[in-house]
Design an enzyme around this catalytic site. Structure first.
Site, PDB file in Angstrom:
ATOM      1  N   ASN A   1      32.724  39.227  36.383  1.00 15.71           N
ATOM      2  CA  ASN A   1      32.764  39.289  37.843  1.00 15.71           C
ATOM      3  C   ASN A   1      33.255  40.664  38.274  1.00 15.71           C
ATOM      4  OD1 ASN A   1      32.504  37.740  40.449  1.00 15.71           O
ATOM      5  ND2 ASN A   1      34.532  38.660  40.676  1.00 15.71           N
TER       6      ASN A   1
ATOM      7  N   ASP B   1      45.145  45.911  57.872  1.00 17.02           N
ATOM      8  CA  ASP B   1      43.927  45.328  57.312  1.00 17.02           C
ATOM      9  C   ASP B   1      42.731  45.394  58.264  1.00 17.02           C
ATOM     10  OD1 ASP B   1      42.394  43.914  55.369  1.00 17.02           O
ATOM     11  OD2 ASP B   1      44.244  42.966  54.694  1.00 17.02           O
TER      12      ASP B   1
ATOM     13  N   TRP C   1      43.634  39.813  44.740  1.00 16.56           N
ATOM     14  CA  TRP C   1      42.503  38.883  44.818  1.00 16.56           C
ATOM     15  C   TRP C   1      42.992  37.630  45.494  1.00 16.56           C
ATOM     16  CZ3 TRP C   1      41.607  40.031  39.046  1.00 16.56           C
ATOM     17  CH2 TRP C   1      42.645  39.511  38.264  1.00 16.56           C
TER      18      TRP C   1
ATOM     19  N   TYR D   1      38.993  44.182  45.447  1.00 16.46           N
ATOM     20  CA  TYR D   1      40.299  43.655  45.830  1.00 16.46           C
ATOM     21  C   TYR D   1      41.253  44.839  45.883  1.00 16.46           C
ATOM     22  CZ  TYR D   1      37.853  39.839  43.329  1.00 16.46           C
ATOM     23  OH  TYR D   1      36.908  38.961  42.851  1.00 16.46           O
TER      24      TYR D   1
END
Ligand SMILES: Cc1cc2nc3c(=O)[nH]c(=O)nc-3n(C[C@H](O)[C@H](O)[C@H](O)COP(=O)(O)O)c2cc1C
Ligand SMILES: [Mn+2]
Length: 497
Positions: free
Chosen positions: A167, A280, A185, A171
């Site tokens: 995968n 963020d 994550w 993150y």
């Protein structure tokens, strides 16, 4: 194409600005990049970062439709059309048709694998153990109240400890010290699932944090692919050629050989540390929370590396273009699950997860509720805080039209449904982290079969014959260039200027 070739291409086409003036990786790059991205300016290459002489910072690489199309090797619209045609490939009948279809699909199939290579440019310099120092990288401290510097454009490679499946997820990585970082994550993401499965066996998980490589790779790390689909296979599809992968030095993970930097390390099954705060993509700081700790075992890099970065904050930022690309490219795949879906808009201001406006061709009474619940069950669309369902004659990308239609068509007591479920980890309004409520609004025209006993009115439109007569006499009216009839094409409301 690798990152530095991509930068040359951007520069050649006038999409990159070099900045020679000395600038700090602490706050100053954010402030400059934020001003430029808010005005849809070029990508930036900071050649003189005060803290790390000799290592330039590239930022805003994906911050326009043209740059996205260059990075993905094609426009999101064309990529979506390619995926659509793959999905719709009819099983061929007869030998000739089979051969023809086979030949057509062959180049695509060939590009889907990965190619193993020895060494690679990402290993020009190999540092192990005590020689590793993350302080040598121009890692940005993005906002004044951030908990520290963060790697903002990382691709985190892990393998499922039970199945071996790869995968790659993006993150963010907070720097704790020269050789220790956070690993953000979120619990719903695949990297976290790999960590969970390793922890159940009481084993650490190996991870490689990669920066650079083909510019389509970070997009693949962001893409909400089903857990079983390898991001590097998707990258091969976008590139039209397999990604060349090389073995890491200290862990059993393969990484794209032409990366700028590879940071190798391990995550203990049980060790966590407070991570954040971080300014963020919601435009708010995410609060401090415990996240796993990544311990660096090696750093390898190009001889003359470039450090790629992005910033997030109050939208619109660069991730608006990345998210827009995801929306466009994944529409054909969503339609395989929800065929009645006509179009979908995730407005930038709603930060991907706060609002989804979808149009459907209603097939049966109360169909809108089926669509809401299907979306709440579909991959990362489960995070959609508000879903508005409209009829197929509404242009979901025209917010003026959406507001006009939706507010006129709903009766809140009848048409609003509130459900509970997992929500985005970044949803600061939810009563618990990661769990809260979501709202569905059925703004479709109501049918008698839905219990609507009154008559539903028609939209006010001119008849075609009159519009045609006015078209014909337009030149004689002295009103300049022909203004097409606003009410004929069905999309009555023009977007506000
Ligand atoms: C710039 C940027 C930063 C991101 N940071 C994070 C993050 O820190 N944690 C996280 O879980 N997802 C983050 N995401 C979203 C994930 O990359 C995205 O959900 C991806 O599909 C996850 O991949 P996965 O399904 O393989 O886990 C970020 C996305 C972007 C565009
Ligand atoms: Mn994935």
């Amino acid at each position: 194409m690798n990152l530095q070739q991509f930068l040359s291409e951007l520069e050649k086409q006038g999409h990159l600005k070099r900045i020679a003036h000395p600038v700090s990786a602490s706050l100053e790059i954010t402030e400059i990049a934020d001003r430029v991205i808010k005005r849809a300016g070029p990508a930036l290459l900071f050649e003189n970062v005060i803290e790390t002489p000799g290592v330039p910072v590239a930022i805003g690489l994906y911050g326009s439709h043209e740059r996205m199309a260059l990075a993905l090797h094609d426009s999101p619209e064309n990529i979506a059309a390619r995926i659509d045609s793959l999905i719709k490939t009819v099983p061929p009948e007869g030998l000739f048709a089979k051969m023809q279809t086979g030949l057509k699909l062959l180049p695509t199939l060939k590009s889907l694998g990965v190619k193993s290579v020895n060494g690679g440019a990402c290993k020009d310099v190999i540092l192990k153990g005590d020689d590793c120092d993350l302080g040598k990288l121009p890692i940005l401290t993005c906002w004044p109240d951030d908990g520290g510097p963060f790697i903002t454009l990382p691709m985190v490679f892990t393998h499922n400890p039970n199945t071996g499946r790869r995968n790659v997820g993006m993150y963010r990585v907070q720097i704790f010290d020269a050789r220790t970082t956070g690993m953000h994550w979120q619990i719903h993401k695949v990297g976290a699932q790999h960590h969970r499965e390793a922890s159940e066996k009481n084993q650490p998980i190996q991870a490689a944090i990669c920066l650079g490589g083909d510019p389509c790779l970070p997009f693949c790390a962001i893409a909400p692919l089903p857990e079983e689909i390898d991001e590097m296979m998707f990258a091969g599809f976008l590139r039209g050629a397999p990604v060349e992968m090389t073995q890491c030095e200290t862990i059993d993970v393969r990484v794209p050989a032409d990366c700028e930097y590879v940071i190798e390390g391990m995550i203990d099954p049980h060790e966590t540390k407070p991570e954040g705060p971080f300014g963020d993509h919601t435009g708010y700081y995410t609060p401090v929370e415990n996240y796993p700790v990544f311990r660096v075992s090696a750093i390898t890099h190009r001889k003359k590396p470039v450090y790629p970065a992005t910033i997030v904050g109050i939208p619109p930022m660069e991730d608006a273009y990345l998210g827009g690309g995801v929306g466009t490219i994944f529409k054909p795949l969503i339609k395989t699950q929800i065929p009645e879906l006509i179009d979908m808009n995730l407005p930038v201001e709603a930060c991907f997860h706060n609002l989804a406006i979808v149009s459907i061709k209603k097939r049966y009474p109360n169909h809108a509720y089926k669509v809401m619940h299907a979306l709440w069950g579909l991959g990362q669309l489960m995070f959609s805080k508000v879903i508005i369902v409209v009829d197929d004659d509404v242009d979901v990308n025209n917010m003026s039209e959406v507001i006009w239609r939706v507010t006129n068509n709903i009766d809140p007591a009848r048409d609003v449904q509130i459900v509970k479920g997992p929500v985005d980890s970044l949803n600061h309004a939810a009563p618990l982290a990661g769990f809260g409520s979501k709202m569905g609004i059925d703004a479709t025209r109501k049918w008698p079969g839905e219990g609507f006993a009154r008559e539903w009115p028609e939209v006010v439109k001119m008849d075609k014959a009159t519009a045609a007569r006015v078209d014909a006499m337009w030149d004689k009216l002295g009103l300049g260039e022909l203004i097409p009839s606003p009410s004929i094409d069905g999309h009555i409301v023009a977007p506000q200027p």
